[in-house]
Design an enzyme around this catalytic site. Structure first.
Site, mmCIF file in Angstrom:
data_model
loop_
_atom_site.group_PDB
_atom_site.id
_atom_site.type_symbol
_atom_site.label_atom_id
_atom_site.label_comp_id
_atom_site.label_asym_id
_atom_site.label_seq_id
_atom_site.Cartn_x
_atom_site.Cartn_y
_atom_site.Cartn_z
ATOM 1 N N ARG A 100 39.983 41.439 40.802
ATOM 2 C CA ARG A 100 39.181 40.929 39.674
ATOM 3 C C ARG A 100 37.866 41.685 39.511
ATOM 4 O O ARG A 100 36.845 41.083 39.146
ATOM 5 C CB ARG A 100 38.882 39.430 39.821
ATOM 6 C CG ARG A 100 40.095 38.538 39.656
ATOM 7 C CD ARG A 100 40.418 38.289 38.196
ATOM 8 N NE ARG A 100 41.779 37.801 38.049
ATOM 9 C CZ ARG A 100 42.107 36.532 37.892
ATOM 10 N NH1 ARG A 100 41.180 35.622 37.832
ATOM 11 N NH2 ARG A 100 43.369 36.194 37.777
ATOM 12 N N ARG B 109 34.868 38.231 34.409
ATOM 13 C CA ARG B 109 33.759 37.469 33.841
ATOM 14 C C ARG B 109 32.404 37.662 34.489
ATOM 15 O O ARG B 109 31.383 37.326 33.920
ATOM 16 C CB ARG B 109 34.107 35.975 33.855
ATOM 17 C CG ARG B 109 35.069 35.586 32.769
ATOM 18 C CD ARG B 109 35.667 34.241 33.053
ATOM 19 N NE ARG B 109 36.379 34.282 34.334
ATOM 20 C CZ ARG B 109 37.164 33.321 34.784
ATOM 21 N NH1 ARG B 109 37.320 32.227 34.082
ATOM 22 N NH2 ARG B 109 37.778 33.445 35.919
ATOM 23 N N ARG C 264 34.575 39.256 25.509
ATOM 24 C CA ARG C 264 35.304 37.983 25.439
ATOM 25 C C ARG C 264 34.754 37.048 24.350
ATOM 26 O O ARG C 264 35.427 36.097 23.972
ATOM 27 C CB ARG C 264 35.288 37.293 26.802
ATOM 28 C CG ARG C 264 36.321 37.825 27.770
ATOM 29 C CD ARG C 264 37.747 37.340 27.485
ATOM 30 N NE ARG C 264 37.979 36.034 28.086
ATOM 31 C CZ ARG C 264 38.132 34.932 27.408
ATOM 32 N NH1 ARG C 264 38.076 34.954 26.096
ATOM 33 N NH2 ARG C 264 38.350 33.792 28.032
ATOM 34 N N ASP D 275 47.551 40.743 32.849
ATOM 35 C CA ASP D 275 47.675 39.500 33.609
ATOM 36 C C ASP D 275 49.083 39.363 34.166
ATOM 37 O O ASP D 275 50.051 39.827 33.565
ATOM 38 C CB ASP D 275 47.304 38.269 32.786
ATOM 39 C CG ASP D 275 47.085 37.065 33.703
ATOM 40 O OD1 ASP D 275 45.991 36.952 34.285
ATOM 41 O OD2 ASP D 275 48.037 36.287 33.892
ATOM 42 N N TYR E 90 54.125 29.066 38.575
ATOM 43 C CA TYR E 90 53.583 28.891 37.217
ATOM 44 C C TYR E 90 54.669 28.462 36.236
ATOM 45 O O TYR E 90 54.430 27.632 35.351
ATOM 46 C CB TYR E 90 52.890 30.163 36.732
ATOM 47 C CG TYR E 90 51.543 30.359 37.381
ATOM 48 C CD1 TYR E 90 50.486 29.512 37.072
ATOM 49 C CD2 TYR E 90 51.334 31.352 38.317
ATOM 50 C CE1 TYR E 90 49.250 29.659 37.684
ATOM 51 C CE2 TYR E 90 50.105 31.512 38.932
ATOM 52 C CZ TYR E 90 49.071 30.657 38.611
ATOM 53 O OH TYR E 90 47.851 30.798 39.220
HETATM 54 O O1 CP3 Z 1 40.461 43.240 37.695
HETATM 55 C C1 CP3 Z 1 41.609 42.817 37.995
HETATM 56 O O2 CP3 Z 1 41.857 42.269 39.081
HETATM 57 C C2 CP3 Z 1 42.735 43.099 37.036
HETATM 58 C C3 CP3 Z 1 43.128 42.089 36.141
HETATM 59 C C4 CP3 Z 1 43.906 40.855 36.554
HETATM 60 C C5 CP3 Z 1 43.815 39.647 35.825
HETATM 61 N N1 CP3 Z 1 44.734 38.757 36.337
HETATM 62 C C6 CP3 Z 1 42.942 39.389 34.653
HETATM 63 C C7 CP3 Z 1 42.490 38.001 34.435
HETATM 64 C C8 CP3 Z 1 44.840 40.659 37.575
HETATM 65 C C9 CP3 Z 1 45.289 41.612 38.665
HETATM 66 C C10 CP3 Z 1 45.367 39.341 37.411
HETATM 67 C C11 CP3 Z 1 46.435 38.767 38.275
HETATM 68 C C12 CP3 Z 1 46.676 37.326 38.222
HETATM 69 N N2 CP3 Z 1 46.722 36.519 37.126
HETATM 70 C C13 CP3 Z 1 47.031 36.548 39.344
HETATM 71 C C14 CP3 Z 1 47.202 37.055 40.750
HETATM 72 C C15 CP3 Z 1 45.912 37.284 41.378
HETATM 73 C C16 CP3 Z 1 45.226 36.061 41.865
HETATM 74 O O3 CP3 Z 1 44.147 35.763 41.332
HETATM 75 O O4 CP3 Z 1 45.747 35.448 42.800
HETATM 76 C C17 CP3 Z 1 47.229 35.234 38.901
HETATM 77 C C18 CP3 Z 1 47.583 34.049 39.775
HETATM 78 C C19 CP3 Z 1 47.041 35.228 37.499
HETATM 79 C C20 CP3 Z 1 47.166 34.076 36.576
HETATM 80 C C21 CP3 Z 1 45.856 33.707 36.006
HETATM 81 N N3 CP3 Z 1 45.157 34.469 35.096
HETATM 82 C C22 CP3 Z 1 45.100 32.539 36.264
HETATM 83 C C23 CP3 Z 1 45.497 31.443 37.218
HETATM 84 C C24 CP3 Z 1 43.944 32.623 35.485
HETATM 85 C C25 CP3 Z 1 42.884 31.556 35.312
HETATM 86 C C26 CP3 Z 1 41.994 31.448 36.463
HETATM 87 C C27 CP3 Z 1 40.732 32.208 36.222
HETATM 88 O O5 CP3 Z 1 40.294 32.958 37.111
HETATM 89 O O6 CP3 Z 1 40.168 32.011 35.141
HETATM 90 C C28 CP3 Z 1 43.976 33.854 34.789
HETATM 91 C C29 CP3 Z 1 42.935 34.368 33.868
HETATM 92 C C30 CP3 Z 1 42.483 35.776 34.088
HETATM 93 N N4 CP3 Z 1 43.261 36.871 34.336
HETATM 94 C C31 CP3 Z 1 41.143 36.204 34.020
HETATM 95 C C32 CP3 Z 1 41.130 37.606 34.230
HETATM 96 C C33 CP3 Z 1 39.944 38.551 34.231
HETATM 97 C C34 CP3 Z 1 39.945 35.307 33.666
HETATM 98 C C35 CP3 Z 1 39.418 35.845 32.441
HETATM 99 C C36 CP3 Z 1 38.919 35.153 31.277
HETATM 100 O O7 CP3 Z 1 39.109 33.961 31.037
HETATM 101 O O8 CP3 Z 1 38.291 35.949 30.545
#
Ligand code: CP3
Length: 344
Positions: free
Chosen positions: A23, A27, A36, A72, A149
């Site tokens: 990540r 954010r 965003r 994602d 999920y």
């Molecule tokens: O910089 C990076 O790591 C690359 C981008 C990336 C995202 N998601 C963008 C994202 C990666 C590698 C992921 C993988 C991902 N997505 C996982 C596995 C990694 C982990 O965290 O265990 C999972 C479980 C997801 C599913 C997911 N996406 C969830 C559960 C959420 C909501 C929780 C949260 O942190 O808000 C997301 C949203 C998400 N994916 C965000 C980002 C940057 C949050 C962004 C936003 O709302 O702008």
């Protein structure tokens, strides 16, 4: 080109320990939050020129040794027929979650080159933009995390629906995970064909399972992904959270490098997975909020435990939290680059 990350994945000596952060685009970066305001997360992922911009955001300011594709884990849900969106403050929400064997049979296989063409185009554009500056990591989900999920329909604390499905409908469970293994293998191979130079397979929530259940319900499917992608020739990283109890099994499923969290010492985890694997980790993302001395001591402790053996990639044990001051990550990068070296 800065190839420390790829060299460490292959357990070759490096001039300094490579570091990147899960990540690292997200954010906590003001530039990301600004984008965003105009676009949703799914819009950022759907437009290659925006996804490229977000991927590159952390590179200049924190000088990490690898870029990770901005996308994602759940994007492949759409072409397989699972409709989902991200709900503010709640995370992902699947409109038609999987609840029975008939739901599993309805999932459609897809060609990633057609259905996820925008992701592959992002990768190709990124390779051009990066021009060899740092390597690009692609990624995908492992069966348990995807199934969680798909079945829960959103985040979960205890994975009760997922586990109930697994125990009560084992045949449908294995069909589901076999399906995920097939589509992820194709998708990950397509990412390498488009230019990804390493792949991380996220089984973020596999740590919810005990060893016996992991081996019976998950390991064979995850192993099929690793075996299926092995021929692509790029380093493969296998990551999960809270995996202390199942670490040997997770490593057995595959990965040249295993990603571990902070719940056990890096040296102990490395003994469990064996010296023929690389290791990635394992700073607690919460320690980034500790006073500077405490933080730097924790990062240094990880490097001491790696003890200059080739094959360590410094990272967090899970993603950067949104409240973090980006300047703190730069301090960690500088410390890791100063102190971390392998003897080789
Ligand atoms: O910089 C990076 O790591 C690359 C981008 C990336 C995202 N998601 C963008 C994202 C990666 C590698 C992921 C993988 C991902 N997505 C996982 C596995 C990694 C982990 O965290 O265990 C999972 C479980 C997801 C599913 C997911 N996406 C969830 C559960 C959420 C909501 C929780 C949260 O942190 O808000 C997301 C949203 C998400 N994916 C965000 C980002 C940057 C949050 C962004 C936003 O709302 O702008």
């Amino acid at each position: 080109m800065n190839d420390r990350f790829l060299r460490a994945c292959r357990r070759e000596p490096v001039d300094a320990t490579p570091v990147w952060f899960m990540r690292q685009a997200g954010r906590y970066l003001p530039q990301y939050r600004a984008l965003r305001e105009k676009y949703s997360l799914l819009e950022l992922c759907a437009h290659p020129e925006l996804a490229v911009q977000v991927t590159l955001q952390p590179l200049d300011t924190i000088e990490v040794d690898a870029a990770i594709l901005f996308s994602d884990l759940l994007l492949p849900f759409t072409p397989m027929g699972l409709r989902f969106d991200f709900v503010k403050g709640e995370g992902p929400s699947v409109e038609n979650p999987i609840r029975n064997a008939a739901d599993v049979e309805r999932l459609s296989p897809f060609d990633p080159r057609a259905s996820l063409a925008h992701v592959l185009e992002t990768i190709t554009l990124l390779r051009r933009e990066l021009a060899g500056r740092v390597p690009l990591i692609g990624f995908g989900g492992a069966p348990f995390t995807l199934a969680a999920y798909a079945i829960e329909g959103g985040p979960s604390r205890d994975y009760l629906r997922t586990k109930t499905f697994m125990y009560a409908q084992p045949q449908a469970w294995h069909r589901l995970c076999g399906f995920f293994a097939d589509v992820m293998t194709n998708y990950l191979r397509a990412q390498v064909a488009a230019g990804a130079q390493a792949l991380q397979i996220f089984d973020s929530w596999a740590g919810a399972l005990g060893r016996g259940d992991y081996r019976e319900f998950v390991l064979p499917h995850t192993k099929r992904i690793f075996d299926g992608v092995a021929g692509s020739g790029v380093p493969l990283i296998h990551f999960g959270v809270g995996t202390t109890a199942i670490l040997a099994d997770l490593a057995e499923a595959g990965g040249h490098v295993v990603g571990v969290d902070w719940r056990q010492g890096l040296d102990e985890a490395w003994r469990t997975i064996g010296s023929e694997r690389g290791i990635q980790g394992n700073l607690d993302p919460a320690v980034l909020f500790a006073p500077r001395d405490r933080l730097l001591a924790a990062a240094d402790d990880i490097l001491q435990r790696a003890a200059g053996r080739p094959g360590h990639i410094f990272n967090l044990g899970h993603g950067v939290l949104p409240e973090l001051d980006p300047g703190v990550l730069k301090q960690v990068v500088d410390l890791v680059h100063e102190e971390g070296r392998t003897d080789g």
